[in-house]
Design a protein around this motif. Structure first.
Motif, PDB file in Angstrom:
ATOM      1  N   GLY A  58      36.503  29.062 -12.816  1.00  0.00           N
ATOM      2  CA  GLY A  58      35.063  29.269 -12.970  1.00  0.00           C
ATOM      3  C   GLY A  58      34.335  27.938 -12.892  1.00  0.00           C
ATOM      4  O   GLY A  58      34.957  26.864 -12.967  1.00  0.00           O
ATOM      5  N   SER A  59      33.005  28.013 -12.723  1.00  0.00           N
ATOM      6  CA  SER A  59      32.275  26.741 -12.669  1.00  0.00           C
ATOM      7  C   SER A  59      32.258  26.093 -14.049  1.00  0.00           C
ATOM      8  O   SER A  59      32.055  24.892 -14.184  1.00  0.00           O
ATOM      9  CB  SER A  59      30.861  26.936 -12.129  1.00  0.00           C
ATOM     10  OG  SER A  59      30.196  27.943 -12.822  1.00  0.00           O
ATOM     11  N   GLN A  60      32.518  26.897 -15.086  1.00  0.00           N
ATOM     12  CA  GLN A  60      32.582  26.314 -16.430  1.00  0.00           C
ATOM     13  C   GLN A  60      33.669  25.234 -16.493  1.00  0.00           C
ATOM     14  O   GLN A  60      33.471  24.190 -17.114  1.00  0.00           O
ATOM     15  CB  GLN A  60      32.881  27.417 -17.452  1.00  0.00           C
ATOM     16  CG  GLN A  60      32.748  26.980 -18.895  1.00  0.00           C
ATOM     17  CD  GLN A  60      31.310  26.618 -19.269  1.00  0.00           C
ATOM     18  OE1 GLN A  60      30.365  27.240 -18.789  1.00  0.00           O
ATOM     19  NE2 GLN A  60      31.146  25.617 -20.101  1.00  0.00           N
ATOM     20  N   TYR A 108      21.415  25.942 -19.872  1.00  0.00           N
ATOM     21  CA  TYR A 108      22.578  26.816 -20.096  1.00  0.00           C
ATOM     22  C   TYR A 108      23.335  26.390 -21.353  1.00  0.00           C
ATOM     23  O   TYR A 108      23.769  25.240 -21.470  1.00  0.00           O
ATOM     24  CB  TYR A 108      23.455  26.738 -18.839  1.00  0.00           C
ATOM     25  CG  TYR A 108      24.799  27.392 -18.903  1.00  0.00           C
ATOM     26  CD1 TYR A 108      24.940  28.696 -19.351  1.00  0.00           C
ATOM     27  CD2 TYR A 108      25.928  26.707 -18.480  1.00  0.00           C
ATOM     28  CE1 TYR A 108      26.189  29.296 -19.377  1.00  0.00           C
ATOM     29  CE2 TYR A 108      27.172  27.298 -18.485  1.00  0.00           C
ATOM     30  CZ  TYR A 108      27.299  28.595 -18.947  1.00  0.00           C
ATOM     31  OH  TYR A 108      28.534  29.185 -18.974  1.00  0.00           O
ATOM     32  N   ASN A 118      19.491  29.375 -15.497  1.00  0.00           N
ATOM     33  CA  ASN A 118      19.817  30.039 -16.748  1.00  0.00           C
ATOM     34  C   ASN A 118      19.366  29.113 -17.874  1.00  0.00           C
ATOM     35  O   ASN A 118      19.837  27.975 -17.933  1.00  0.00           O
ATOM     36  CB  ASN A 118      21.338  30.260 -16.832  1.00  0.00           C
ATOM     37  CG  ASN A 118      21.750  31.039 -18.068  1.00  0.00           C
ATOM     38  OD1 ASN A 118      20.901  31.460 -18.852  1.00  0.00           O
ATOM     39  ND2 ASN A 118      23.046  31.224 -18.234  1.00  0.00           N
ATOM     40  N   ASP A 135      24.614  22.680 -10.594  1.00  0.00           N
ATOM     41  CA  ASP A 135      25.341  23.902 -10.954  1.00  0.00           C
ATOM     42  C   ASP A 135      24.664  25.086 -10.278  1.00  0.00           C
ATOM     43  O   ASP A 135      23.488  25.360 -10.541  1.00  0.00           O
ATOM     44  CB  ASP A 135      25.298  24.030 -12.493  1.00  0.00           C
ATOM     45  CG  ASP A 135      26.231  25.108 -13.021  1.00  0.00           C
ATOM     46  OD1 ASP A 135      27.012  25.663 -12.236  1.00  0.00           O
ATOM     47  OD2 ASP A 135      26.168  25.390 -14.237  1.00  0.00           O
ATOM     48  N   PRO A 145      25.566  28.817  -9.796  1.00  0.00           N
ATOM     49  CA  PRO A 145      26.249  30.118  -9.799  1.00  0.00           C
ATOM     50  C   PRO A 145      25.388  31.268  -9.271  1.00  0.00           C
ATOM     51  O   PRO A 145      25.906  32.340  -8.975  1.00  0.00           O
ATOM     52  CB  PRO A 145      26.587  30.340 -11.280  1.00  0.00           C
ATOM     53  CG  PRO A 145      25.624  29.517 -12.045  1.00  0.00           C
ATOM     54  CD  PRO A 145      25.197  28.382 -11.155  1.00  0.00           C
ATOM     55  N   TYR A 146      24.068  31.052  -9.140  1.00  0.00           N
ATOM     56  CA  TYR A 146      23.155  32.168  -8.827  1.00  0.00           C
ATOM     57  C   TYR A 146      22.529  32.109  -7.435  1.00  0.00           C
ATOM     58  O   TYR A 146      21.830  33.047  -7.040  1.00  0.00           O
ATOM     59  CB  TYR A 146      22.020  32.217  -9.876  1.00  0.00           C
ATOM     60  CG  TYR A 146      22.536  32.348 -11.285  1.00  0.00           C
ATOM     61  CD1 TYR A 146      23.121  33.534 -11.708  1.00  0.00           C
ATOM     62  CD2 TYR A 146      22.488  31.280 -12.176  1.00  0.00           C
ATOM     63  CE1 TYR A 146      23.635  33.661 -12.991  1.00  0.00           C
ATOM     64  CE2 TYR A 146      22.995  31.394 -13.463  1.00  0.00           C
ATOM     65  CZ  TYR A 146      23.568  32.581 -13.861  1.00  0.00           C
ATOM     66  OH  TYR A 146      24.079  32.709 -15.128  1.00  0.00           O
ATOM     67  N   SER A 168      30.637  29.226  -7.910  1.00  0.00           N
ATOM     68  CA  SER A 168      31.364  30.228  -8.689  1.00  0.00           C
ATOM     69  C   SER A 168      31.485  31.530  -7.924  1.00  0.00           C
ATOM     70  O   SER A 168      30.562  31.923  -7.210  1.00  0.00           O
ATOM     71  CB  SER A 168      30.604  30.482  -9.982  1.00  0.00           C
ATOM     72  OG  SER A 168      31.208  31.514 -10.705  1.00  0.00           O
ATOM     73  N   SER A 228      31.925  34.144  -9.810  1.00  0.00           N
ATOM     74  CA  SER A 228      31.672  35.094 -10.908  1.00  0.00           C
ATOM     75  C   SER A 228      30.560  36.074 -10.588  1.00  0.00           C
ATOM     76  O   SER A 228      30.658  37.254 -10.908  1.00  0.00           O
ATOM     77  CB  SER A 228      31.325  34.335 -12.186  1.00  0.00           C
ATOM     78  OG  SER A 228      32.456  33.655 -12.659  1.00  0.00           O
ATOM     79  N   LYS A 229      29.476  35.593  -9.976  1.00  0.00           N
ATOM     80  CA  LYS A 229      28.343  36.465  -9.768  1.00  0.00           C
ATOM     81  C   LYS A 229      28.374  37.120  -8.381  1.00  0.00           C
ATOM     82  O   LYS A 229      27.545  37.985  -8.104  1.00  0.00           O
ATOM     83  CB  LYS A 229      27.031  35.671  -9.947  1.00  0.00           C
ATOM     84  CG  LYS A 229      26.959  34.874 -11.258  1.00  0.00           C
ATOM     85  CD  LYS A 229      27.103  35.745 -12.472  1.00  0.00           C
ATOM     86  CE  LYS A 229      26.852  35.070 -13.813  1.00  0.00           C
ATOM     87  NZ  LYS A 229      27.580  33.882 -14.163  1.00  0.00           N
ATOM     88  N   ARG A 266      37.860  34.507 -12.861  1.00  0.00           N
ATOM     89  CA  ARG A 266      37.734  33.113 -13.271  1.00  0.00           C
ATOM     90  C   ARG A 266      37.953  32.157 -12.101  1.00  0.00           C
ATOM     91  O   ARG A 266      38.838  31.302 -12.134  1.00  0.00           O
ATOM     92  CB  ARG A 266      38.683  32.761 -14.443  1.00  0.00           C
ATOM     93  CG  ARG A 266      38.581  33.635 -15.660  1.00  0.00           C
ATOM     94  CD  ARG A 266      37.165  33.759 -16.227  1.00  0.00           C
ATOM     95  NE  ARG A 266      36.524  32.500 -16.554  1.00  0.00           N
ATOM     96  CZ  ARG A 266      35.304  32.151 -16.112  1.00  0.00           C
ATOM     97  NH1 ARG A 266      34.589  32.956 -15.333  1.00  0.00           N
ATOM     98  NH2 ARG A 266      34.785  31.021 -16.469  1.00  0.00           N
TER      99      ARG A 266
HETATM  100  C1  LIG Z   1      24.327  28.030 -15.261  1.00  0.00           C
HETATM  101  C2  LIG Z   1      25.713  28.503 -15.431  1.00  0.00           C
HETATM  102  N1  LIG Z   1      26.717  27.680 -15.133  1.00  0.00           N
HETATM  103  C3  LIG Z   1      27.990  28.075 -15.249  1.00  0.00           C
HETATM  104  C4  LIG Z   1      28.325  29.342 -15.689  1.00  0.00           C
HETATM  105  C5  LIG Z   1      29.765  29.708 -15.830  1.00  0.00           C
HETATM  106  O1  LIG Z   1      30.172  30.536 -14.808  1.00  0.00           O
HETATM  107  P1  LIG Z   1      31.675  30.760 -14.407  1.00  0.00           P
HETATM  108  O2  LIG Z   1      31.958  32.188 -14.681  1.00  0.00           O
HETATM  109  O3  LIG Z   1      31.751  30.414 -12.968  1.00  0.00           O
HETATM  110  O4  LIG Z   1      32.533  29.839 -15.240  1.00  0.00           O
HETATM  111  C6  LIG Z   1      27.304  30.250 -16.002  1.00  0.00           C
HETATM  112  C7  LIG Z   1      27.641  31.587 -16.487  1.00  0.00           C
HETATM  113  O5  LIG Z   1      26.842  32.392 -16.854  1.00  0.00           O
HETATM  114  C8  LIG Z   1      25.961  29.800 -15.878  1.00  0.00           C
HETATM  115  O6  LIG Z   1      24.929  30.599 -16.180  1.00  0.00           O
END
Ligand SMILES: Cc1ncc(COP(=O)(O)O)c(C=O)c1O
Length: 400
Positions: free
Chosen positions: A109-111, A135, A184, A212, A214-215, A243, A245-246, A253
């Motif tokens: 994930g980007s986290q 975030y 976010n 960052d 993700p959106y 990411s 994820s979305k 992950r």
């Molecule tokens: C701005 C931002 N960065 C990173 C993440 C983490 O995303 P990932 O699921 O890719 O780890 C989120 C998740 O909501 C997010 O809103």
């Protein structure tokens, strides 16, 4: 004797200071109450589960497990699956950011990308500049690194480049963390000319940027804007975090980090120390999925649904929010940001909202410094337009 000795045993040593200092969010406990099925929640930042392409993903997993079980169940390289990196590189290049598979590291994930950047860049006491608000889990990540997090003044379009430059000169930050697309928690998008200005500030004064995103793929109207990473002025000092994820499924992950070699190499070593590599089978399935399916056609379905959900939320808000409230109209992403009239406390109102079986997230925890208690974030992704209308009816009772 033995009993007495056990009773007198010394306590184990204290946790590391960073583990004691990074607090869990107090809003977490309130939001735990929103997990009941009868609650219509605008709180979560989750993609709509009914829109996951479960059949396509299952076919991709089946195929890689049937065709290459000995490879996809084995350990693999820290940098990540070559086919997946090539597919991401091709998407980025196709959108105007020339990228080679070797410029990328696949992350959990980007986290994890954020955590790796914090590990390799930040000493305790280093300054990180962030949007205000930003975030929550990024704030936690920088907190664990012992950084001093300083908010950059923003307006409805994101950070103000002049204010940023002043802060850079005053605080000498090491890192600037930005979410330029559908931020976010605010849903804001940084305009193209500000992206250029931010890159130029970073170039002039020497700081790293974590961009960052993700959106960005969830844009349902308006034109896509160039990444900060695509500006020459900051190309050697910007890390772009992406990411799946979305756009695919967060449970896999999977994310990626695009960074110049001087930053990417230490990130690879930090990742080795953290988890050796991201799941081989998940990466292989994602690469297979991208080869066998049209991700953009899938994303069109997701965007169409999210747009209708955003519209339902925006259509209902004027009748629900107290007079004097303001909110934005994001062109994509997952969130609308609301400011209630001054003096209102969105955290206190959430307690009432929950008794009416509706929820949102108060804005306060997203601020690195002085919070605005009148703000709140509403996610429009996980409910149908009909459910959104019913949720708003309940919210009207709470704000009544
Ligand atoms: C701005 C931002 N960065 C990173 C993440 C983490 O995303 P990932 O699921 O890719 O780890 C989120 C998740 O909501 C997010 O809103």
């Amino acid at each position: 004797m033995t009993t007495t000795a056990a009773a007198a045993a010394a306590a184990p040593p204290a946790l590391a200071a960073r583990a004691r200092e990074v607090a869990a969010s107090p809003v977490r406990e309130i939001l735990a109450l929103t997990a009941r099925p009868e609650v219509i929640s605008f709180a979560g930042g989750l993609p709509a589960p009914e829109l996951f392409d479960a059949a396509g993903l299952r076919a991709a997993y089946d195929r890689v497990l049937a065709e290459r079980p000995r490879t996809v169940l084995q350990y693999s390289t820290t940098e990540g699956d070559p086919a997946l990196r090539a597919a991401v590189a091709a998407r980025l290049t196709g959108r105007g950011l020339a990228t080679d598979a070797d410029d990328l590291v696949v992350t959990g994930g980007s986290q994890q990308g954020l955590a790796l950047l914090a590990t390799v860049l930040l000493e305790p006491g280093d300054v990180v500049l962030v949007e205000s608000p930003t975030y929550l889990a990024a704030l936690q990540c920088f907190g664990f690194a012992g950084a001093r997090v300083v908010p950059v003044p923003t307006d409805e379009d994101g950070v103000l480049p002049d204010a940023l430059e002043e802060l850079v000169l005053r605080e000498r930050p090491k890192l600037l963390y930005l979410i330029p697309d559908f931020q976010n928690p605010t849903g804001r998008t940084l305009p193209a000319e500000r992206r250029r200005a931010v890159a130029e500030v970073a170039g002039r004064h020497g700081l790293w940027i974590a961009e960052d995103d993700p959106y960005g793929e969830l844009r349902f109207e308006g034109d896509r804007l160039p990444w900060i990473s695509s500006h020459e002025a900051a190309a050697d000092r910007t890390a772009l975090l992406g990411s799946f994820s979305k756009v695919m499924a967060p449970g896999m992950r999977l994310g990626w980090l695009r960074a110049p070699a001087a930053l990417r190499r230490p990130c690879v070593i930090a990742k080795q120390a953290a988890d050796l590599h991201t799941s081989t089978v998940d990466q292989a399935a994602a690469a297979r999925y991208l080869a066998d399916n049209d991700l953009d056609a899938h994303l069109d379905r997701v965007r169409t649904a999210y747009r209708a959900r955003r519209d339902a939320l925006l259509a209902g808000l004027p009748a629900v929010l107290p007079a004097g409230s303001t909110w934005n109209r994001p062109e994509g992403g997952m969130f609308v940001w609301v400011r209630l009239p001054a003096g209102q406390d969105a955290t206190a109102l959430l307690r009432t909202a929950i008794t009416h079986n509706v929820a949102y997230v108060p804005g306060a925890p997203f601020y690195a410094a002085e919070p605005d208690p009148a703000t709140l974030r509403m996610s429009f992704t996980t409910h149908t337009p009909e459910e959104i209308s019913e949720g708003l009816r309940r919210l009207a009772l709470s704000f009544g």
